[in-house]
Design a protein around this motif. Sequence first.
Motif, PDB file in Angstrom:
ATOM      1  N   GLU A   1       0.816  -1.222   0.000  1.00 45.81           N
ATOM      2  CA  GLU A   1       0.000   0.000   0.000  1.00 45.81           C
ATOM      3  C   GLU A   1       0.848   1.269   0.000  1.00 45.81           C
ATOM      4  OE1 GLU A   1       0.466  -1.412   4.282  1.00 45.81           O
ATOM      5  OE2 GLU A   1       0.063  -2.294   2.304  1.00 45.81           O
TER       6      GLU A   1
ATOM      7  N   TRP B   1      -0.141   4.537  -1.922  1.00 47.26           N
ATOM      8  CA  TRP B   1      -1.535   4.461  -2.363  1.00 47.26           C
ATOM      9  C   TRP B   1      -2.506   5.064  -1.350  1.00 47.26           C
ATOM     10  CZ3 TRP B   1      -3.553   3.557  -6.918  1.00 47.26           C
ATOM     11  CH2 TRP B   1      -2.877   2.756  -7.848  1.00 47.26           C
ATOM     12  N   ASN B   2      -3.561   5.656  -1.865  1.00 47.93           N
ATOM     13  CA  ASN B   2      -4.775   5.929  -1.103  1.00 47.93           C
ATOM     14  C   ASN B   2      -5.872   5.153  -1.824  1.00 47.93           C
ATOM     15  OD1 ASN B   2      -7.200   6.850  -0.044  1.00 47.93           O
ATOM     16  ND2 ASN B   2      -6.574   8.990   0.037  1.00 47.93           N
TER      17      ASN B   2
ATOM     18  N   SER C   1      -8.879   4.536  -1.206  1.00 49.89           N
ATOM     19  CA  SER C   1     -10.245   5.063  -1.229  1.00 49.89           C
ATOM     20  C   SER C   1     -10.469   5.977  -2.428  1.00 49.89           C
ATOM     21  CB  SER C   1     -10.550   5.817   0.067  1.00 49.89           C
ATOM     22  OG  SER C   1      -9.702   6.949   0.193  1.00 49.89           O
ATOM     23  N   THR C   2      -9.380   6.612  -2.910  1.00 47.60           N
ATOM     24  CA  THR C   2      -9.497   7.503  -4.072  1.00 47.60           C
ATOM     25  C   THR C   2      -8.635   7.033  -5.237  1.00 47.60           C
ATOM     26  OG1 THR C   2      -7.670   8.894  -3.302  1.00 47.60           O
ATOM     27  CG2 THR C   2      -9.895   9.482  -2.578  1.00 47.60           C
TER      28      THR C   2
ATOM     29  N   TYR D   1      -2.116   8.107  -6.066  1.00 53.50           N
ATOM     30  CA  TYR D   1      -0.767   7.640  -5.717  1.00 53.50           C
ATOM     31  C   TYR D   1       0.058   8.876  -5.350  1.00 53.50           C
ATOM     32  CZ  TYR D   1       3.029   4.235  -5.745  1.00 53.50           C
ATOM     33  OH  TYR D   1       4.044   3.381  -5.367  1.00 53.50           O
ATOM     34  N   ALA D   2       0.383   8.990  -4.067  1.00 57.89           N
ATOM     35  CA  ALA D   2       0.861  10.255  -3.511  1.00 57.89           C
ATOM     36  C   ALA D   2       2.148  10.760  -4.157  1.00 57.89           C
ATOM     37  CB  ALA D   2       1.053  10.105  -2.003  1.00 57.89           C
TER      38      ALA D   2
END
Length: 361
Positions: A149, A152-153, A155-156, A159-160
């Motif tokens: 992970e 990653w987010n 929920s949306t 990818y930061a």
Amino acid sequence: MEKTNTRIAGFDLARAYAILGMLIVNFNVVFGNLNDPSWLAAFMRLFNGNSSTVFVMLAGMGVAFMTGRLGYSPEEKKKLRSTVLKRATFLFVSGMLLFLWWPADILHFYAIYMEVAALVLFVPSRYYLWLAAAAVVVFHALILAIPFETGWNFSTYAYADFWTVSGFLRNTFYNGWNAAFPWLAFFFVGMWLGRLDWKDAALKRTLFWYAIAVFVLVEAVQLLAVADVFPAAVNEYLAADYLPPFLPFQLSTISFGILVLLVCFWLGERFVHQRWLQVLSATGQMTLTHYVSHTTLGMVVFAILTNVSTDDLLARNVEVAPIWILLFSIGYFTLSVALSAWWSSRFKNGPLEALMRWVTR
């Protein structure tokens, strides 16, 4: 419309199937609810992973078809390798530009697969299976060292740190949508399949029975995992779907992809002179055009029809009923088929396919 031989007709028919699956998956990811319990939503989720897998396997087969003749001279090998690398560069640049709009782009991943494949274009075909296995092993080793992970987010689906060096490398080679590890495994399996004699009926029967056995076995084990038959960690590993793409997912989707190929090649042999097959084959020959089209024009049109913002396509702020997503996917595919038939009656290659050939000539 130009006639195609039976092998290519079946190959392009499989690509047309993958296009339809791709439309359903991507429109559902953007506009649907991936946890919708309805039977129609569950039906559409069946395409998750399978369509991308078929696409990547077909890409590997395409490279194998292009380079599979025996007796190439050193000059011919050099030219073919150069062509593959040029097309990889075109796809990488195109994919990175598309990524600015469509963060789930697959084209820049294709470029990585092709760049790696260029190193092993002319090795004996059995090595492709070893390379596929190596890609799987590398992925599972990486997941022991780096939490999947990372970046990653979910929920949306943002990818930061994609635009940093470490984030880009991590996403591209490990935990992106179709990262090199393990997705190179699908590409190398495709290259192995592309070197087989698809006119050998006994070989196809053997492939069928192996594929159906693996698919049924893995699906049965995954059903047990969903029912929490095993310890929690084992259930999570066995039932994982696409992100992260663990070994059970890989075995299931590869075996399913082989079954799709076998059916499409059979149809290509059986109905090679039928107009409907030629039209669908023409659609498959324009895969690049249809991929870019649906992630741009298709997304915008559906967003307008459903009054959904396109500021962040993967944020999934609004949920559209599954029936409308499916109907729009089928309608968009039907329109794509019609436009493919019209275009192929006038031009040899699709718009973006022609551009790629011209740029990489």
